[in-house]
Design an enzyme around this catalytic site. Structure first.
Site, mmCIF file in Angstrom:
data_model
loop_
_atom_site.group_PDB
_atom_site.id
_atom_site.type_symbol
_atom_site.label_atom_id
_atom_site.label_comp_id
_atom_site.label_asym_id
_atom_site.label_seq_id
_atom_site.Cartn_x
_atom_site.Cartn_y
_atom_site.Cartn_z
ATOM 1 N N SER A 1 32.776 -4.243 13.423
ATOM 2 C CA SER A 1 31.715 -4.171 14.438
ATOM 3 C C SER A 1 30.361 -3.756 13.867
ATOM 4 O O SER A 1 30.262 -2.895 12.990
ATOM 5 C CB SER A 1 32.118 -3.168 15.519
ATOM 6 N N SER B 1 28.143 -2.534 16.041
ATOM 7 C CA SER B 1 27.601 -1.627 17.061
ATOM 8 C C SER B 1 27.120 -0.292 16.493
ATOM 9 O O SER B 1 26.075 0.209 16.921
ATOM 10 C CB SER B 1 28.627 -1.415 18.173
ATOM 11 N N LYS C 1 38.861 -4.519 27.531
ATOM 12 C CA LYS C 1 37.909 -4.503 28.658
ATOM 13 C C LYS C 1 38.599 -4.481 30.027
ATOM 14 O O LYS C 1 38.195 -3.715 30.902
ATOM 15 C CB LYS C 1 36.930 -5.680 28.553
ATOM 16 N N ASP D 1 27.639 -7.249 29.399
ATOM 17 C CA ASP D 1 27.681 -8.499 28.616
ATOM 18 C C ASP D 1 26.835 -9.597 29.258
ATOM 19 O O ASP D 1 26.102 -10.318 28.575
ATOM 20 C CB ASP D 1 29.133 -9.000 28.493
ATOM 21 N N GLY E 1 38.046 -17.004 28.711
ATOM 22 C CA GLY E 1 38.620 -15.687 28.439
ATOM 23 C C GLY E 1 37.752 -14.585 29.026
ATOM 24 O O GLY E 1 36.962 -14.804 29.952
ATOM 25 N N GLY E 2 37.891 -13.396 28.443
ATOM 26 C CA GLY E 2 37.177 -12.229 28.957
ATOM 27 C C GLY E 2 35.668 -12.381 28.896
ATOM 28 O O GLY E 2 34.964 -11.908 29.792
ATOM 29 N N ALA E 3 35.160 -13.025 27.856
ATOM 30 C CA ALA E 3 33.701 -13.154 27.722
ATOM 31 C C ALA E 3 33.147 -14.019 28.848
ATOM 32 O O ALA E 3 32.150 -13.676 29.484
ATOM 33 C CB ALA E 3 33.354 -13.744 26.359
ATOM 34 N N GLY F 1 25.350 -15.373 18.667
ATOM 35 C CA GLY F 1 25.324 -14.315 19.673
ATOM 36 C C GLY F 1 24.775 -12.967 19.266
ATOM 37 O O GLY F 1 25.016 -11.980 19.957
HETATM 38 N N1 LIG Z 1 27.828 -11.767 21.364
HETATM 39 C C1 LIG Z 1 28.455 -10.886 22.106
HETATM 40 O O1 LIG Z 1 27.919 -9.827 22.485
HETATM 41 C C2 LIG Z 1 29.850 -11.189 22.567
HETATM 42 C C3 LIG Z 1 30.410 -10.496 23.652
HETATM 43 C C4 LIG Z 1 31.707 -10.823 24.061
HETATM 44 C C5 LIG Z 1 32.421 -11.801 23.374
HETATM 45 N N2 LIG Z 1 31.840 -12.425 22.306
HETATM 46 C C6 LIG Z 1 32.567 -13.494 21.577
HETATM 47 O O2 LIG Z 1 33.053 -14.433 22.521
HETATM 48 C C7 LIG Z 1 34.242 -15.038 22.023
HETATM 49 C C8 LIG Z 1 35.350 -14.999 23.089
HETATM 50 O O3 LIG Z 1 35.680 -13.672 23.390
HETATM 51 P P1 LIG Z 1 36.682 -13.332 24.614
HETATM 52 O O4 LIG Z 1 36.582 -11.871 24.829
HETATM 53 O O5 LIG Z 1 36.466 -14.237 25.768
HETATM 54 O O6 LIG Z 1 38.103 -13.691 23.956
HETATM 55 P P2 LIG Z 1 39.477 -14.043 24.766
HETATM 56 O O7 LIG Z 1 39.519 -13.340 26.071
HETATM 57 O O8 LIG Z 1 40.559 -13.808 23.776
HETATM 58 O O9 LIG Z 1 39.382 -15.611 25.081
HETATM 59 C C9 LIG Z 1 39.370 -16.523 24.024
HETATM 60 C C10 LIG Z 1 38.968 -17.904 24.524
HETATM 61 O O10 LIG Z 1 38.799 -18.745 23.387
HETATM 62 C C11 LIG Z 1 39.677 -19.877 23.526
HETATM 63 N N3 LIG Z 1 40.088 -20.261 22.155
HETATM 64 C C12 LIG Z 1 40.631 -19.452 21.211
HETATM 65 N N4 LIG Z 1 40.825 -20.144 20.067
HETATM 66 C C13 LIG Z 1 40.406 -21.415 20.298
HETATM 67 C C14 LIG Z 1 40.345 -22.590 19.511
HETATM 68 N N5 LIG Z 1 40.771 -22.606 18.232
HETATM 69 N N6 LIG Z 1 39.853 -23.721 20.063
HETATM 70 C C15 LIG Z 1 39.423 -23.716 21.338
HETATM 71 N N7 LIG Z 1 39.455 -22.630 22.157
HETATM 72 C C16 LIG Z 1 39.934 -21.491 21.629
HETATM 73 C C17 LIG Z 1 40.785 -19.420 24.419
HETATM 74 O O11 LIG Z 1 41.386 -20.555 25.014
HETATM 75 P P3 LIG Z 1 42.855 -20.459 25.712
HETATM 76 O O12 LIG Z 1 42.616 -19.921 27.095
HETATM 77 O O13 LIG Z 1 43.324 -21.866 25.709
HETATM 78 O O14 LIG Z 1 43.683 -19.545 24.858
HETATM 79 C C18 LIG Z 1 39.994 -18.558 25.425
HETATM 80 O O15 LIG Z 1 39.309 -19.360 26.359
HETATM 81 C C19 LIG Z 1 34.581 -14.304 20.735
HETATM 82 O O16 LIG Z 1 34.096 -15.056 19.655
HETATM 83 C C20 LIG Z 1 33.817 -13.000 20.864
HETATM 84 O O17 LIG Z 1 33.486 -12.448 19.601
HETATM 85 C C21 LIG Z 1 30.578 -12.150 21.905
#
Ligand SMILES: NC(=O)c1ccc[n+]([C@@H]2O[C@H](COP(=O)([O-])OP(=O)(O)OC[C@H]3O[C@@H](n4cnc5c(N)ncnc54)[C@H](OP(=O)(O)O)[C@@H]3O)[C@@H](O)[C@H]2O)c1
Length: 277
Positions: free
Chosen positions: A20, A22, A71, A108, A135-137, A245
């Site tokens: 991180s 942060s 989260k 976020d 997903g969570g984001a 991001g």
């Molecule tokens: N910049 C920032 O401040 C910030 C804040 C939050 C998150 N993020 C980034 O956002 C991203 C997602 O985070 P999250 O918390 O939403 O994670 P998450 O809850 O684990 O969700 C992951 C998502 O990615 C999809 N996925 C995973 N691997 C994949 C692949 N190879 N091809 C296509 N889709 C794929 C998953 O699809 P399925 O549903 O099919 O499994 C799901 O929709 C991460 O890269 C994280 O670092 C950035």
């Protein structure tokens, strides 16, 4: 709400979390105000999360950030939730009101919208917006994005059922459709936000070839040194504007800082420092 303006201990709970940025970001923020802030990461497994957070605050912790995968669990621990955290059912910022009373918020979405609209000058109003991932984001940013009144929002996900679930949950806030990647209209979208974790594995969601055009703004929530796989892929398809991001990360952190300390730091110097790194 308790504002912690003096010295204090802060933590980011996640798993894994050692990568991180942060602590670096909050350290730069604190120097802007001559605050003495001790901000450390705590790698905690899901089974230990509740105990670790409560312990941290009982021992005088001033505030905490929460990242993957905790989260949703954080939303269950706090005593009170902001409207946006309640809507997202996910918390990324915990504010201590007293050692036993914790308030949960989610910064976020406002972080992403601030980066897009204020830092990058992207207007979302009236736009056709494609969000990749469910997903969570995506859950955390959907409501703030819909507040910007895009004309159309499509959520596309590798597992289409999850996209459809989010569509049903948030459809009272605006016009949303949902599908897998291959069913996305093969015409250039105005803004494409990659909220999948694909970039972390160097992969790119399999979109139809013409979904990205010259004027499509491509935003990858993932970040790190150099361009992400999604940024490179977008540029190869002609997008002149592909971002990662960092800005969202810094802006959501500034909102957390505001919640804890009552002052919002300048974000541009921090983004500049991250870019130079
Ligand atoms: N910049 C920032 O401040 C910030 C804040 C939050 C998150 N993020 C980034 O956002 C991203 C997602 O985070 P999250 O918390 O939403 O994670 P998450 O809850 O684990 O969700 C992951 C998502 O990615 C999809 N996925 C995973 N691997 C994949 C692949 N190879 N091809 C296509 N889709 C794929 C998953 O699809 P399925 O549903 O099919 O499994 C799901 O929709 C991460 O890269 C994280 O670092 C950035």
């Amino acid at each position: 709400m308790t504002i912690n303006s003096g010295p204090g201990r802060y933590a980011l709970f996640g798993h894994p979390v050692s990568h991180s940025w942060s602590p670096f970001i909050h350290g730069m923020f604190a120097r802007q105000f001559d605050h003495v802030v001790d901000y450390k990461v705590q790698d905690v497994e899901p089974g230990d999360f509740r105990h670790a957070v409560i312990n941290f605050f009982v021992q005088g912790g001033g505030g905490a950030n929460v990242t993957l995968p905790h989260k949703p669990a954080a939303a269950e621990i706090v005593n009170d939730l902001s409207a946006r955290a309640e809507r997202a059912r996910a918390v990324n910022t915990i504010v201590r009101r007293s050692p036993t009373e914790l308030y949960g918020d989610n910064t976020d979405g406002v972080g992403l919208v601030t980066d897009l609209t204020r830092n990058l000058g992207v207007s979302l109003e009236g736009s056709r917006l494609l969000i990749l991932g469910a997903g969570g984001a995506t859950r955390g940013v959907l409501a703030p994005l819909l507040e910007q009144e895009p004309r159309e929002v499509r959520i596309a996900n590798r597992t289409p059922e999850r996209a459809k679930g989010l569509r049903d949950e948030f459809s009272d806030l605006g016009e949303i459709s949902a599908s897998g990647f291959s069913e996305v209209e093969d015409l250039p979208w105005d803004v494409v936000i990659n909220a999948t974790a694909a970039s972390l594995a160097g992969e790119v969601p399999e979109l139809p070839p013409r979904a990205i055009g010259h004027d499509t703004v491509c935003y990858d929530m993932a970040y790190g040194r150099g361009d992400t796989a999604f940024m490179r892929w977008s540029a190869e398809r002609g997008s002149k504007r592909a971002y990662k991001g960092w800005g969202m990360l810094v802006e959501q952190a500034a909102e957390s800082y505001l919640l804890w300390h009552g002052v919002r730091p300048e974000t541009r110097p921090v983004m500049g420092a991250l870019e130079r790194l």
